[in-house]
Motif scaffolding. Sequence first.
Motif, PDB file in Angstrom:
ATOM      1  N   CYS A  80      -2.115   0.256  -3.366  1.00 43.59           N
ATOM      2  CA  CYS A  80      -3.475   0.399  -2.832  1.00 43.59           C
ATOM      3  C   CYS A  80      -3.490   1.346  -1.635  1.00 43.59           C
ATOM      4  O   CYS A  80      -2.450   1.660  -1.064  1.00 43.59           O
ATOM      5  N   GLY A  81      -4.686   1.772  -1.247  1.00 40.98           N
ATOM      6  CA  GLY A  81      -4.827   2.663  -0.097  1.00 40.98           C
ATOM      7  C   GLY A  81      -4.869   4.115  -0.514  1.00 40.98           C
ATOM      8  O   GLY A  81      -5.513   4.465  -1.509  1.00 40.98           O
ATOM      9  N   SER A  82      -4.175   4.928   0.249  1.00 48.19           N
ATOM     10  CA  SER A  82      -4.212   6.381   0.070  1.00 48.19           C
ATOM     11  C   SER A  82      -3.906   6.799  -1.367  1.00 48.19           C
ATOM     12  O   SER A  82      -3.077   6.197  -2.041  1.00 48.19           O
ATOM     13  N   ALA A  83      -4.561   7.899  -1.794  1.00 48.41           N
ATOM     14  CA  ALA A  83      -4.373   8.423  -3.154  1.00 48.41           C
ATOM     15  C   ALA A  83      -3.128   9.295  -3.265  1.00 48.41           C
ATOM     16  O   ALA A  83      -2.922   9.951  -4.277  1.00 48.41           O
ATOM     17  N   LEU A 131       4.516  13.503   3.735  1.00 46.98           N
ATOM     18  CA  LEU A 131       3.787  14.127   2.625  1.00 46.98           C
ATOM     19  C   LEU A 131       3.933  15.641   2.612  1.00 46.98           C
ATOM     20  O   LEU A 131       3.452  16.308   1.700  1.00 46.98           O
ATOM     21  N   GLU A 161      -0.065  11.082  -4.203  1.00 45.82           N
ATOM     22  CA  GLU A 161       0.716  11.055  -5.441  1.00 45.82           C
ATOM     23  C   GLU A 161       2.202  10.799  -5.170  1.00 45.82           C
ATOM     24  O   GLU A 161       2.926  10.262  -6.005  1.00 45.82           O
ATOM     25  N   GLN A 162       2.633  11.181  -3.948  1.00 45.93           N
ATOM     26  CA  GLN A 162       4.056  11.027  -3.616  1.00 45.93           C
ATOM     27  C   GLN A 162       4.512   9.580  -3.603  1.00 45.93           C
ATOM     28  O   GLN A 162       5.710   9.303  -3.591  1.00 45.93           O
ATOM     29  N   TYR A 195      -2.172   3.891 -10.245  1.00 49.63           N
ATOM     30  CA  TYR A 195      -2.019   3.824 -11.702  1.00 49.63           C
ATOM     31  C   TYR A 195      -2.041   5.235 -12.311  1.00 49.63           C
ATOM     32  O   TYR A 195      -1.172   5.620 -13.074  1.00 49.63           O
ATOM     33  N   ARG A 196      -3.037   6.008 -11.908  1.00 49.95           N
ATOM     34  CA  ARG A 196      -3.145   7.381 -12.434  1.00 49.95           C
ATOM     35  C   ARG A 196      -1.977   8.243 -11.962  1.00 49.95           C
ATOM     36  O   ARG A 196      -1.420   9.016 -12.731  1.00 49.95           O
ATOM     37  N   ASN A 197      -1.642   8.120 -10.674  1.00 44.78           N
ATOM     38  CA  ASN A 197      -0.578   8.966 -10.132  1.00 44.78           C
ATOM     39  C   ASN A 197       0.760   8.683 -10.807  1.00 44.78           C
ATOM     40  O   ASN A 197       1.557   9.596 -11.026  1.00 44.78           O
ATOM     41  N   ASN A 231       0.831  -1.213   0.000  1.00 51.30           N
ATOM     42  CA  ASN A 231       0.000   0.000   0.000  1.00 51.30           C
ATOM     43  C   ASN A 231       0.862   1.258   0.000  1.00 51.30           C
ATOM     44  O   ASN A 231       2.064   1.213   0.258  1.00 51.30           O
ATOM     45  N   ALA A 264      -3.627  -0.688  -7.965  1.00 57.01           N
ATOM     46  CA  ALA A 264      -4.775   0.080  -7.488  1.00 57.01           C
ATOM     47  C   ALA A 264      -4.941   1.270  -8.430  1.00 57.01           C
ATOM     48  O   ALA A 264      -3.964   1.809  -8.933  1.00 57.01           O
ATOM     49  N   ARG A 265      -6.189   1.681  -8.662  1.00 63.07           N
ATOM     50  CA  ARG A 265      -6.421   2.691  -9.697  1.00 63.07           C
ATOM     51  C   ARG A 265      -5.795   4.054  -9.359  1.00 63.07           C
ATOM     52  O   ARG A 265      -5.318   4.751 -10.244  1.00 63.07           O
ATOM     53  N   THR A 266      -5.772   4.420  -8.083  1.00 64.98           N
ATOM     54  CA  THR A 266      -5.198   5.717  -7.720  1.00 64.98           C
ATOM     55  C   THR A 266      -3.700   5.734  -8.035  1.00 64.98           C
ATOM     56  O   THR A 266      -3.178   6.704  -8.575  1.00 64.98           O
ATOM     57  N   ASP A 315       0.895   3.704   2.021  1.00 62.15           N
ATOM     58  CA  ASP A 315       1.457   4.065   3.332  1.00 62.15           C
ATOM     59  C   ASP A 315       2.821   3.402   3.531  1.00 62.15           C
ATOM     60  O   ASP A 315       3.678   3.926   4.242  1.00 62.15           O
TER      61      ASP A 315
END
Lengths: 418, 164
Positions: free
Chosen positions: B65-68, B27, B70-71, B94-96, B17, B90-92, B19
């Motif tokens: 997975c988990g938090s979105a 962050l 970007e870092q 992937y985008r980041n 994840n 995880a999709r977040t 985290d």
Amino acid sequence: MGMTIAEKILARTSGASSVSPGQIVDAYPDLVMSHTATWRSVDVMERVGATRLHDPDRIAIVLDHIAPAKTEKHAADQQRSREFARRYGIRKFYDVDAGIAHLVLMEAGHVAPGDLIVGTDSHCTIYGSLGALGTGIGYTEVASVWLTGKLWMKVPPTTRIELSGRFRPGVYAKDLMLELIGRLGADGCTYESVEFHGPSMAEMSVSERMTMTNLAMEMGVKCALAPPDAKTEAYLAGRLDGRAYAGIASDADAVFSRTVGVDLRALEPMVACPSQVENVEPVGAVAGTRLDQVFLGSCANAKYEDLAVAARILEGKTIHSGVRFIITPGSRRIMLEAMRTGVLQTLVASGGTLTNPGCGACAGDGGVMADGEVSLSTANRNFLGRMGSRESRIYLSSPATAAASALTGVISDPREII
Amino acid sequence: MNKLIEGRVFKFGDNINSDIIIPGRYLIHIEPDKLAAHAFEVLGDDYPGRLRGFEILAAGRNFGCGSAREQAATALIGLGFKAVVAASFARTFYRNAINAGLPIAECPELVEAVSEGDSVSIDLIAGEIRSGDAVYGVPRLPESVRRILEAGGLAGYLKAHYRA
């Protein structure tokens, strides 16, 4: 062919008459939320050299993580966010007094059925409790939406979760979600939309729907939706910022990729064990685990109903002397209501430590744990080191299980106390 | 984005994840080197040091997975990773990763086959990954995604295309 709620929202916001799963569209969100991360998006905007926003009224900013500022760096970052909001006339700006972004925006009437909302937080899925498609993105992408008004999105397939029966006493929406996450796994619904249906939904309060759509993120969803109904309309009555209420529903011939059924009568209190949310057990399997800290907070479970459930268990009682019981109301409005009704009086009198509204210990702001310590939290993540030392451990539960455990100093079944 | 990305593999398991990749207390930074200094440190004192010198991160299911945050992607860039290949993302994340300019590909077969230190070459334009004699196909990137990676990330893309 009929569409699901997510398909309808992505069709409307991309100007298409219909869309289907797998399709990539350019969507124009109704709202883009950023929290404490706002300064990072400001930084991107400055690096890009941009000075004009697509639509300031589609921007919401809430300073909720590490708030009020803990260090000079946090203070400078928050100052940068505040100055940005002032300079660009962002009316939906909420400072460190307001609480957790998600709850604040819903309470303020900025979220309505059918909206598309993106934001710098994975738990944006919670907006689905009011029938809006909410999903998390990074800070660079927030800056991009500020400037262009749009982002590319893939249309997700939709899983239908069919709920029947009623919770038995001591069992709550949190337990339902932990059961589902355990059953389907941390990637059980990756890139999917989830819709909650079935005869139980009419009885599910808006607060419980918030817990459900929030926790659904821990199955990897893109979005999670409670179809709007009379309860949604009642919650939004008098709240909606000048907009008229309009519901949204999946078509009768909408295509769901699968259906998962859950009988609420069969559920018992559940606990997520360290250090993954999918690692769930019935409370009996971990009862007796010694605790150093209990945290009643987070966007998952620090709403008024959650605080009230805990207060009913703790009324006239004193928590175990070996436990630190940290209470962080989700928002200022929730805190005020809990003050008015005596819920906060009960919680603090029982031995709780009250903090200001916001993300609090879930975001590592206060309540940090030392080596070897164990916490039971009502939040949505128990990841390694999330609340302090990597040698500490986090369990997750409902507010009722958390309150019962604060009384005994060990993980306890709330049904044995209430 | 380089046409061909080559390097040695460091391998992780399932459900890593964000985290773990970069704990929340860091962050306050957005710079790749500052983030990299604390990446994966919850896994033990030998991290992040033991990740240095690898260019390709291979991981199991549900990476990021988990938090979105970007870092998570920025930290990997700071560590010197040039691409991430996972059984799934995880999709977040992937985008980041795309928005941070970090090429990524889903290829469960490769992840299954490789071990730490193996050499891998990735050609996302052609849609293939090579390791030893084996060649694995990966889905080609959608046009919108390819353009962002070619600009070195979304900020670079905006700088090139956005008119204030």
